[in-house]
Design a protein around this motif. Structure first.
Motif, PDB file in Angstrom:
ATOM      1  N   LYS A  59      -6.962   4.091  -2.010  1.00 23.40           N
ATOM      2  CA  LYS A  59      -6.630   2.682  -1.758  1.00 23.40           C
ATOM      3  C   LYS A  59      -5.786   2.097  -2.887  1.00 23.40           C
ATOM      4  O   LYS A  59      -6.130   1.101  -3.513  1.00 23.40           O
ATOM      5  CB  LYS A  59      -7.902   1.853  -1.542  1.00 23.40           C
ATOM      6  N   GLU A  84      -1.341  -4.914   7.117  1.00 25.01           N
ATOM      7  CA  GLU A  84      -1.189  -4.137   5.891  1.00 25.01           C
ATOM      8  C   GLU A  84      -1.161  -2.638   6.190  1.00 25.01           C
ATOM      9  O   GLU A  84      -0.471  -1.875   5.508  1.00 25.01           O
ATOM     10  CB  GLU A  84      -2.315  -4.473   4.922  1.00 25.01           C
ATOM     11  N   ARG A  85      -1.907  -2.229   7.209  1.00 21.83           N
ATOM     12  CA  ARG A  85      -1.890  -0.813   7.582  1.00 21.83           C
ATOM     13  C   ARG A  85      -0.512  -0.416   8.110  1.00 21.83           C
ATOM     14  O   ARG A  85      -0.008   0.677   7.818  1.00 21.83           O
ATOM     15  CB  ARG A  85      -2.961  -0.529   8.633  1.00 21.83           C
ATOM     16  N   SER A 129      -5.330   0.591   4.597  1.00 24.41           N
ATOM     17  CA  SER A 129      -5.959  -0.719   4.778  1.00 24.41           C
ATOM     18  C   SER A 129      -6.588  -0.866   6.161  1.00 24.41           C
ATOM     19  O   SER A 129      -6.089  -0.330   7.156  1.00 24.41           O
ATOM     20  CB  SER A 129      -4.924  -1.826   4.570  1.00 24.41           C
ATOM     21  N   PRO A 151       0.839  -1.206   0.000  1.00 25.84           N
ATOM     22  CA  PRO A 151       0.000   0.000   0.000  1.00 25.84           C
ATOM     23  C   PRO A 151       0.872   1.254   0.000  1.00 25.84           C
ATOM     24  O   PRO A 151       1.930   1.289   0.631  1.00 25.84           O
ATOM     25  CB  PRO A 151      -0.791  -0.120   1.310  1.00 25.84           C
TER      26      PRO A 151
END
Length: 341
Positions: A297, A246-247, A241, A236
């Motif tokens: 996103k 993932e964040r 996210s 990303p």
């Protein structure tokens, strides 16, 4: 091959002065030998050292703080191809103090002032045939070299990796595919980040193969490796996210993206593609703004990790690069990526 380690290894010499000369483009410092010979087009200045340090932290998160993926406990010799700022090589040398670690890169400008006693950093062009002897290393690590390896060199490059890996040894490759993609359908060809990717690929056409990350598994199989584990992990562009892991990756990747949108592209876009400097800077600024917008996103197609064995000694070995939950998601993403590109 030239050596910049404390003691020169057999077969190495002092660094050739031509490798030390620099040139400035768009207020960034580059290795003159690299850009004049179309070897490598990224800067070698302090800003790039900082970016590579951030990138190393990012990859540490992506790979769950593991430097070495293969199941090997006491390696004796490790080779790092394209060591850059030597962050990975330094950490590996410290993790395995009884192991001799060798790092090779076209430039010595970004090497740290102090390195572990078991680390030997050498200057050479990876586009040339390796000078290391056959079966020299337990682990051969090649990371983010697609921007430096000539397109016509990949077949022999992978054969060189195979040749210097000992039987039963492992090769570990990491590459990023810099084609941006959308996870909510908002990306169009008019967006700056898509144009950045498109023009980057155009600028390297016929010289470097930036699509090689998609084909590494087959190429390494052709080179002779077996037990190949090939994974794609999306990156990303920022912390958009809802998935916690993932964040975290997006959070760490945000500053890296903001930096590499300029450092990777400024020379190729202006000097190879012929864009006016102001136009290139405007495109980079637009791409940065879009990459930093969570609502879009967006992400780069991902980090491709390929682990393979020099020669099989029985049953296949399964390597857990990431958690099983992530593996299912990433395998699905890899299939989508192949279908899209």
């Amino acid at each position: 091959m030239s050596s910049s380690s404390r003691e020169h290894d057999e077969g190495t010499t002092e660094v050739d002065p031509r490798y030390l000369e620099t040139v400035t483009y768009q207020n960034r410092e580059f290795q003159q030998h690299s850009v004049e010979n179309s070897i490598y087009f990224s800067p070698i200045d302090e800003d790039e050292i900082e970016r590579l340090t951030r990138q190393h932290r990012l990859l540490s998160i992506v790979f769950d703080e593991r430097l070495v993926f293969p199941p090997i406990n006491n390696p004796r010799r490790i080779l790092d191809c394209g060591h850059g700022s030597a962050s990975w090589a330094v950490d590996v040398a410290e993790q395995y103090p009884r192991c001799e670690v060798y790092g090779v890169d076209i430039s010595s400008h970004m090497q740290p002032d102090e390195i572990p006693v078991n680390l030997h950093l050498q200057v050479d062009d990876l586009n040339r045939r390796f000078t290391f002897a056959r079966n020299s290393f337990d682990i051969v690590h090649s990371q983010l070299v697609a921007g430096g390896i000539n397109a016509a060199r990949w077949t022999t490059y992978l054969r060189d990796l195979f040749r210097v890996t000992r039987p039963g040894g492992w090769c570990q490759m990491v590459e990023v595919y810099y084609q941006v993609q959308s996870y909510n359908g908002t990306l169009t060809d008019e967006h700056g980040l898509r144009q950045w990717s498109t023009r980057m690929f155009q600028s390297m056409e016929g010289l470097k193969d930036l699509r090689m990350p998609l084909h590494l598994a087959n190429a390494m199989r052709t080179a002779g490796f077996v037990d190949i584990d090939h994974r794609m992990i999306p990156l990303p562009t920022c912390a958009w996210s809802d998935d916690e892991r993932e964040r975290r990756i997006g959070t760490e990747n945000r500053d890296n993206v903001q930096s590499f949108l300029s450092s990777l592209a400024i020379y190729p876009l202006t000097e190879r593609l012929g864009m006016a400097p102001n136009d290139a800077q405007l495109l980079i600024a637009q791409a940065r703004n879009e990459a930093d917008t969570p609502a879009f996103k967006w992400g780069f197609a991902g980090v491709f990790s390929t682990i393979c064995l020099h020669r099989s000694k029985g049953a296949s070995v399964k390597i857990a690069l990431v958690s099983s939950k992530c593996v299912r998601r990433y395998n699905a993403s890899l299939s989508e990526c192949r279908n899209a590109y």
